[in-house]
Design a protein around this motif. Structure first.
Motif, PDB file in Angstrom:
ATOM      1  N   SER A  86      -3.376  14.371 -11.490  1.00 33.33           N
ATOM      2  CA  SER A  86      -1.915  14.402 -11.394  1.00 33.33           C
ATOM      3  C   SER A  86      -1.473  14.997 -10.057  1.00 33.33           C
ATOM      4  CB  SER A  86      -1.333  15.223 -12.552  1.00 33.33           C
ATOM      5  OG  SER A  86      -1.676  14.660 -13.801  1.00 33.33           O
ATOM      6  N   GLY A  87      -2.123  16.076  -9.637  1.00 33.42           N
ATOM      7  CA  GLY A  87      -1.772  16.683  -8.363  1.00 33.42           C
ATOM      8  C   GLY A  87      -2.019  15.769  -7.180  1.00 33.42           C
ATOM      9  N   VAL A  88      -3.157  15.077  -7.207  1.00 32.68           N
ATOM     10  CA  VAL A  88      -3.475  14.154  -6.110  1.00 32.68           C
ATOM     11  C   VAL A  88      -2.460  13.022  -6.036  1.00 32.68           C
ATOM     12  CG1 VAL A  88      -5.161  12.463  -5.305  1.00 32.68           C
ATOM     13  CG2 VAL A  88      -5.934  14.712  -6.090  1.00 32.68           C
ATOM     14  N   LEU A  89      -2.099  12.451  -7.178  1.00 33.62           N
ATOM     15  CA  LEU A  89      -1.140  11.340  -7.180  1.00 33.62           C
ATOM     16  C   LEU A  89       0.246  11.789  -6.737  1.00 33.62           C
ATOM     17  CD1 LEU A  89      -2.161   9.413 -10.433  1.00 33.62           C
ATOM     18  CD2 LEU A  89      -2.584   8.770  -8.053  1.00 33.62           C
ATOM     19  N   VAL A  90       0.648  12.990  -7.136  1.00 28.97           N
ATOM     20  CA  VAL A  90       1.949  13.508  -6.697  1.00 28.97           C
ATOM     21  C   VAL A  90       1.948  13.711  -5.186  1.00 28.97           C
ATOM     22  CG1 VAL A  90       3.478  15.517  -6.784  1.00 28.97           C
ATOM     23  CG2 VAL A  90       2.551  14.565  -8.903  1.00 28.97           C
ATOM     24  N   ILE A  91       0.873  14.254  -4.630  1.00 31.73           N
ATOM     25  CA  ILE A  91       0.795  14.468  -3.186  1.00 31.73           C
ATOM     26  C   ILE A  91       0.836  13.133  -2.437  1.00 31.73           C
ATOM     27  CG2 ILE A  91      -0.699  15.271  -1.325  1.00 31.73           C
ATOM     28  CD1 ILE A  91      -1.676  17.478  -3.210  1.00 31.73           C
ATOM     29  N   LEU A  92       0.076  12.155  -2.932  1.00 34.00           N
ATOM     30  CA  LEU A  92       0.087  10.853  -2.278  1.00 34.00           C
ATOM     31  C   LEU A  92       1.463  10.195  -2.339  1.00 34.00           C
ATOM     32  CD1 LEU A  92      -3.346   9.390  -3.485  1.00 34.00           C
ATOM     33  CD2 LEU A  92      -2.763  10.274  -1.213  1.00 34.00           C
ATOM     34  N   ALA A  93       2.149  10.352  -3.482  1.00 34.29           N
ATOM     35  CA  ALA A  93       3.494   9.763  -3.615  1.00 34.29           C
ATOM     36  C   ALA A  93       4.473  10.433  -2.663  1.00 34.29           C
ATOM     37  CB  ALA A  93       3.969   9.894  -5.060  1.00 34.29           C
ATOM     38  N   VAL A  94       4.356  11.749  -2.490  1.00 27.55           N
ATOM     39  CA  VAL A  94       5.240  12.459  -1.563  1.00 27.55           C
ATOM     40  C   VAL A  94       4.961  12.059  -0.116  1.00 27.55           C
ATOM     41  CG1 VAL A  94       5.839  14.734  -0.662  1.00 27.55           C
ATOM     42  CG2 VAL A  94       5.589  14.403  -3.124  1.00 27.55           C
ATOM     43  N   LEU A  95       3.674  11.957   0.224  1.00 27.35           N
ATOM     44  CA  LEU A  95       3.318  11.577   1.589  1.00 27.35           C
ATOM     45  C   LEU A  95       3.716  10.135   1.910  1.00 27.35           C
ATOM     46  CD1 LEU A  95      -0.195  13.251   1.929  1.00 27.35           C
ATOM     47  CD2 LEU A  95       1.998  14.052   2.823  1.00 27.35           C
ATOM     48  N   ALA A  96       3.679   9.286   0.894  1.00 26.53           N
ATOM     49  CA  ALA A  96       4.048   7.878   1.131  1.00 26.53           C
ATOM     50  C   ALA A  96       5.533   7.740   1.408  1.00 26.53           C
ATOM     51  CB  ALA A  96       3.641   7.031  -0.080  1.00 26.53           C
TER      52      ALA A  96
ATOM     53  N   LEU B  73       0.820  -1.208   0.000  1.00 21.96           N
ATOM     54  CA  LEU B  73       0.000   0.000   0.000  1.00 21.96           C
ATOM     55  C   LEU B  73       0.858   1.264   0.000  1.00 21.96           C
ATOM     56  CD1 LEU B  73      -2.830  -1.003   2.514  1.00 21.96           C
ATOM     57  CD2 LEU B  73      -2.945  -0.910   0.014  1.00 21.96           C
ATOM     58  N   VAL B  74       2.014   1.204   0.655  1.00 18.10           N
ATOM     59  CA  VAL B  74       2.925   2.349   0.657  1.00 18.10           C
ATOM     60  C   VAL B  74       3.479   2.595  -0.742  1.00 18.10           C
ATOM     61  CG1 VAL B  74       5.144   3.198   1.520  1.00 18.10           C
ATOM     62  CG2 VAL B  74       3.536   2.098   3.084  1.00 18.10           C
ATOM     63  N   ASN B  75       3.758   1.524  -1.477  1.00 13.97           N
ATOM     64  CA  ASN B  75       4.328   1.645  -2.820  1.00 13.97           C
ATOM     65  C   ASN B  75       3.265   1.929  -3.883  1.00 13.97           C
ATOM     66  OD1 ASN B  75       6.875   1.085  -1.790  1.00 13.97           O
ATOM     67  ND2 ASN B  75       6.672  -1.122  -2.147  1.00 13.97           N
ATOM     68  N   ALA B  76       2.001   1.730  -3.531  1.00 11.92           N
ATOM     69  CA  ALA B  76       0.926   1.886  -4.523  1.00 11.92           C
ATOM     70  C   ALA B  76       0.881   3.275  -5.162  1.00 11.92           C
ATOM     71  CB  ALA B  76      -0.418   1.530  -3.898  1.00 11.92           C
ATOM     72  N   PRO B  77       1.031   4.394  -4.388  1.00 11.61           N
ATOM     73  CA  PRO B  77       0.988   5.710  -5.037  1.00 11.61           C
ATOM     74  C   PRO B  77       2.079   5.914  -6.076  1.00 11.61           C
ATOM     75  CG  PRO B  77       0.648   5.931  -2.675  1.00 11.61           C
ATOM     76  CD  PRO B  77       1.060   4.512  -2.927  1.00 11.61           C
ATOM     77  N   PHE B  78       3.279   5.382  -5.828  1.00  9.80           N
ATOM     78  CA  PHE B  78       4.361   5.521  -6.798  1.00  9.80           C
ATOM     79  C   PHE B  78       4.031   4.758  -8.087  1.00  9.80           C
ATOM     80  CE2 PHE B  78       6.346   6.063  -2.640  1.00  9.80           C
ATOM     81  CZ  PHE B  78       7.070   7.235  -2.824  1.00  9.80           C
ATOM     82  N   VAL B  79       3.511   3.553  -7.916  1.00 11.55           N
ATOM     83  CA  VAL B  79       3.150   2.749  -9.080  1.00 11.55           C
ATOM     84  C   VAL B  79       2.016   3.409  -9.851  1.00 11.55           C
ATOM     85  CG1 VAL B  79       2.312   0.502  -9.860  1.00 11.55           C
ATOM     86  CG2 VAL B  79       3.942   0.629  -7.962  1.00 11.55           C
ATOM     87  N   ALA B  80       1.004   3.909  -9.129  1.00 14.32           N
ATOM     88  CA  ALA B  80      -0.123   4.567  -9.786  1.00 14.32           C
ATOM     89  C   ALA B  80       0.332   5.821 -10.525  1.00 14.32           C
ATOM     90  CB  ALA B  80      -1.191   4.926  -8.751  1.00 14.32           C
ATOM     91  N   LEU B  81       1.259   6.583  -9.929  1.00 15.99           N
ATOM     92  CA  LEU B  81       1.773   7.788 -10.588  1.00 15.99           C
ATOM     93  C   LEU B  81       2.541   7.432 -11.851  1.00 15.99           C
ATOM     94  CD1 LEU B  81       2.172  10.843 -10.538  1.00 15.99           C
ATOM     95  CD2 LEU B  81       4.204  10.482  -9.109  1.00 15.99           C
ATOM     96  N   PHE B  82       3.298   6.347 -11.811  1.00 15.00           N
ATOM     97  CA  PHE B  82       4.050   5.900 -12.993  1.00 15.00           C
ATOM     98  C   PHE B  82       3.099   5.513 -14.125  1.00 15.00           C
ATOM     99  CE2 PHE B  82       5.972   2.399 -15.416  1.00 15.00           C
ATOM    100  CZ  PHE B  82       7.062   3.074 -15.953  1.00 15.00           C
ATOM    101  N   VAL B  83       2.057   4.753 -13.803  1.00 12.86           N
ATOM    102  CA  VAL B  83       1.088   4.349 -14.829  1.00 12.86           C
ATOM    103  C   VAL B  83       0.329   5.561 -15.349  1.00 12.86           C
ATOM    104  CG1 VAL B  83      -0.968   2.952 -15.272  1.00 12.86           C
ATOM    105  CG2 VAL B  83       0.882   2.030 -13.864  1.00 12.86           C
ATOM    106  N   TRP B  84      -0.031   6.487 -14.459  1.00 12.97           N
ATOM    107  CA  TRP B  84      -0.758   7.689 -14.875  1.00 12.97           C
ATOM    108  C   TRP B  84       0.080   8.544 -15.816  1.00 12.97           C
ATOM    109  CZ3 TRP B  84      -5.304   9.628 -15.480  1.00 12.97           C
ATOM    110  CH2 TRP B  84      -5.484  11.004 -15.586  1.00 12.97           C
ATOM    111  N   CYS B  85       1.369   8.683 -15.528  1.00 13.69           N
ATOM    112  CA  CYS B  85       2.251   9.446 -16.419  1.00 13.69           C
ATOM    113  C   CYS B  85       2.335   8.792 -17.794  1.00 13.69           C
ATOM    114  CB  CYS B  85       3.642   9.562 -15.804  1.00 13.69           C
ATOM    115  SG  CYS B  85       3.737  10.668 -14.370  1.00 13.69           S
ATOM    116  N   ALA B  86       2.384   7.460 -17.820  1.00 14.48           N
ATOM    117  CA  ALA B  86       2.390   6.759 -19.101  1.00 14.48           C
ATOM    118  C   ALA B  86       1.099   7.015 -19.871  1.00 14.48           C
ATOM    119  CB  ALA B  86       2.594   5.261 -18.877  1.00 14.48           C
ATOM    120  N   TRP B  87      -0.031   7.024 -19.156  1.00 16.04           N
ATOM    121  CA  TRP B  87      -1.323   7.303 -19.793  1.00 16.04           C
ATOM    122  C   TRP B  87      -1.383   8.726 -20.343  1.00 16.04           C
ATOM    123  CZ3 TRP B  87      -5.532   5.654 -21.984  1.00 16.04           C
ATOM    124  CH2 TRP B  87      -6.668   6.469 -22.038  1.00 16.04           C
TER     125      TRP B  87
END
Length: 224
Positions: free
Chosen positions: A214-224, A40-54
């Motif tokens: 994008s903003g939400v995913l970046v914030i979650l990745a930073v907080l994680a 769950l901690v790594n999930a935001p990073f993975v989601a941000l990576f997939v979102w950037c690809a999209w």
């Protein structure tokens, strides 16, 4: 009424879907190896990576309908009425050039070079000076340029046959030259039925869903 046509990158959408499946499998594997909490901690990073690809690979699209051409890019959405579309080119990607915004409202005694009166949109009030009115140059990222990998493996070279009647959107994947040619053909075919959109200006707005996600995913990745 001719149906809408939506141009997207088939290879980009398929590639992003495959990447999302691989990322989900990686998270499941991580959960079995390091525990659910670590996954769950790594999930935001993975989601941000997939979102950037999209965003950079599959999000962009071009919608063609009776009102005009709607260019959906990563950060901006352009609405170009048929009457405002001047030229379309497929060199190095699809680029739309629009007429000057005040061209349809220019006074009869104005110069044909695109200048306007001192009280018009292109002039400087009180000085009597005029400046050339300029249109927009809009780059559409949905159709890859000729010679790229996306064009070779995931786009069509032949133009589709668009029926005269229909309501369901027709989704296709084209390279830049084919997309530009299709827009030119549809401009000729659909201008005959255009009414109020003839006087509508070119509109641009921020693609807020992309910015917010994008903003939400970046914030979650930073907080994680």
């Amino acid at each position: 009424m001719r149906p809408p046509v939506v141009i997207t990158s088939r290879s980009g959408r398929i590639g992003t879907a495959a990447l999302a499946v691989a990322a989900l499998a990686l998270l499941v594997w991580d959960a079995t190896r390091a525990g659910l909490l670590q996954a769950l901690v790594n999930a935001p990073f993975v989601a941000l990576f997939v979102w950037c690809a999209w965003i950079f690979w599959g999000l962009a699209s071009i919608r063609i309908d009776n009102d005009g051409v709607h260019v959906i890019n990563q950060l901006r959405i352009w609405d170009v009425p048929w009457a405002q579309l001047k030229t379309v080119t497929g060199r190095w990607g699809v680029t739309l050039t629009t007429l000057p915004q005040d061209s349809s409202r220019a006074p009869e005694n104005s110069e044909t070079t695109g200048t306007s009166e001192s009280t018009g949109a292109g002039g400087t009030p009180g000085t009597g000076e005029t400046r050339p009115a300029r249109g927009h140059s809009i780059r559409a990222w949905a159709a890859p340029a000729k010679g790229t990998a996306g064009k070779i493996i995931g786009t069509d070279r032949e133009l589709p046959i668009i029926p005269d009647q229909g309501h369901e959107p027709i989704r296709i994947s084209l390279d830049a030259f084919a997309a530009a040619r299709l827009i030119e053909i549809e401009q000729i075919q659909r201008r005959a039925g255009a009414t109020s959109s003839d006087a509508a200006p070119v509109r641009v707005r921020v693609n807020w869903p992309t910015v917010i996600i994008s903003g939400v995913l970046v914030i979650l990745a930073v907080l994680a």
